[in-house]
Scaffold this active site. Structure first.
Site, PDB file in Angstrom:
ATOM      1  N   LYS A  53     -13.089  42.991 -13.645  1.00  0.00           N
ATOM      2  CA  LYS A  53     -14.305  43.745 -13.349  1.00  0.00           C
ATOM      3  C   LYS A  53     -15.156  42.946 -12.393  1.00  0.00           C
ATOM      4  O   LYS A  53     -15.104  41.728 -12.349  1.00  0.00           O
ATOM      5  CB  LYS A  53     -15.117  44.009 -14.630  1.00  0.00           C
ATOM      6  CG  LYS A  53     -14.630  45.180 -15.452  1.00  0.00           C
ATOM      7  CD  LYS A  53     -15.620  45.489 -16.544  1.00  0.00           C
ATOM      8  CE  LYS A  53     -15.193  46.711 -17.325  1.00  0.00           C
ATOM      9  NZ  LYS A  53     -16.169  47.044 -18.383  1.00  0.00           N
ATOM     10  N   GLN A  81     -10.269  45.995  -3.000  1.00  0.00           N
ATOM     11  CA  GLN A  81      -9.679  47.045  -3.818  1.00  0.00           C
ATOM     12  C   GLN A  81     -10.402  48.371  -3.610  1.00  0.00           C
ATOM     13  O   GLN A  81     -11.627  48.443  -3.694  1.00  0.00           O
ATOM     14  CB  GLN A  81      -9.724  46.640  -5.293  1.00  0.00           C
ATOM     15  CG  GLN A  81      -9.097  47.655  -6.217  1.00  0.00           C
ATOM     16  CD  GLN A  81      -7.638  47.923  -5.889  1.00  0.00           C
ATOM     17  OE1 GLN A  81      -6.922  47.031  -5.454  1.00  0.00           O
ATOM     18  NE2 GLN A  81      -7.205  49.153  -6.065  1.00  0.00           N
ATOM     19  N   ASP A 104      -3.529  43.694   3.083  1.00  0.00           N
ATOM     20  CA  ASP A 104      -3.304  45.061   2.629  1.00  0.00           C
ATOM     21  C   ASP A 104      -2.833  45.957   3.774  1.00  0.00           C
ATOM     22  O   ASP A 104      -2.387  47.086   3.549  1.00  0.00           O
ATOM     23  CB  ASP A 104      -4.592  45.636   2.029  1.00  0.00           C
ATOM     24  CG  ASP A 104      -4.403  46.075   0.583  1.00  0.00           C
ATOM     25  OD1 ASP A 104      -3.245  46.138   0.133  1.00  0.00           O
ATOM     26  OD2 ASP A 104      -5.406  46.365  -0.090  1.00  0.00           O
TER      27      ASP A 104
END
Length: 279
Positions: A53, A81, A104
């Site tokens: 988190k 993310q 990514d």
């Protein structure tokens, strides 16, 4: 005969073990591959993926963090993310990442390199992982008809680009279907290789699969299940129990594409570190 299971856990573990030698060689040069993962907000799907988190931050704070990571010589890979909170411009954030650290593969420079077949570009981790699953299970893509269900920038579009490339894991004839495609089942039944990433639980049923096809299920969806302790279960975009009776090989959910995504992020990070060492 039920389909052969394509074990992403086992293949991913073997590939991560292969990285050991290269990482050791880089360390001898004083370079330890470093990856920074940024999670903004509390999106449930992101937590399933990253298992962590983070506190929400505003766009300015995120951009400042990215700038610090861009200039940090100990960080070779940066991953933001997705999805980001609505108040943050996703494109602006992804474009701010140094393309040399964009493991990514979402920066326009890397998107262009991948489309052009430039090996210095970072391939998005999930399509890259799917390609490796096909290669390492001996699935012949050359001349095969591959149908990709889904056209997202994260999976569908780069997946099609990788399958089209001239090289191992490529040279396929590719059809891309999406939410506006008429008669999707007519296309999926023609696929030698069916890759499903449409984000709809169990969307592809057994009668939509060509007998003997290889089915790669990229989806990860939560569906309510009171019989489970957590109150839900994870399913893919393919109705697994039906499709496995028709396909020759299939990925399970979980344990199929997911572990490969993580593995390919590590591969991209090592590639970034290697390229840093040769600057």
């Amino acid at each position: 005969m039920p389909a052969k299971l394509i074990d992403g856990n086992a293949i991913g573990a073997a590939m991560r073990a292969e990285l050991g030698t290269e990482i050791a060689a880089l360390k001898k040069k004083g370079i330890t591959p470093g990856l920074a993962v940024i999670l903004v907000g509390d999106n449930t799907a992101s937590q399933v993926y990253v298992r962590m988190k983070g506190k929400a931050c505003d766009e300015a704070g995120l951009m400042a963090l990215l700038e610090r990571l861009n200039t940090n010589p100990q960080i070779h890979g940066i991953l933001v993310q997705l999805p980001l909170p609505k108040q943050i411009d996703t494109n602006r954030a992804l474009h701010r990442i140094d393309p040399r650290k964009d493991v990514d593969g979402f920066h326009p420079e890397n998107v262009g390199k991948v489309a052009a077949g430039d090996a210095t570009g970072f391939r998005p981790a999930t399509p890259y992982g799917v390609q490796e699953l096909l290669l390492r299970t001996g699935v012949e893509t050359k001349g095969a008809h591959a149908v990709v269900v889904g056209r997202s920038n994260i999976v569908g579009r780069p997946m099609a680009a990788l399958l089209l490339q001239d090289g191992p894991g490529g040279n396929a004839t590719v059809t891309v279907c999406h939410s506006r495609t008429r008669g999707i089942d007519q296309h999926t039944r023609l696929a030698d290789i069916l890759i499903v990433a449409i984000g709809k639980p169990e969307f592809v049923t057994g009668d939509m699969v060509k007998p003997g096809a290889v089915v790669i299920d990229v989806g990860v969806n939560r569906v309510d299940d009171p019989s489970k302790k957590q109150g839900y279960r994870l399913v893919g975009d393919v109705k697994f129990q039906e499709a496995k009776q028709v396909a020759s090989a299939i990925t399970p959910v979980p344990g199929g594409v997911g572990p490969m995504t993580i593995t390919m992020l590590l591969y991209n990070t090592v590639q970034a570190a290697r390229q840093w060492a040769h600057r």
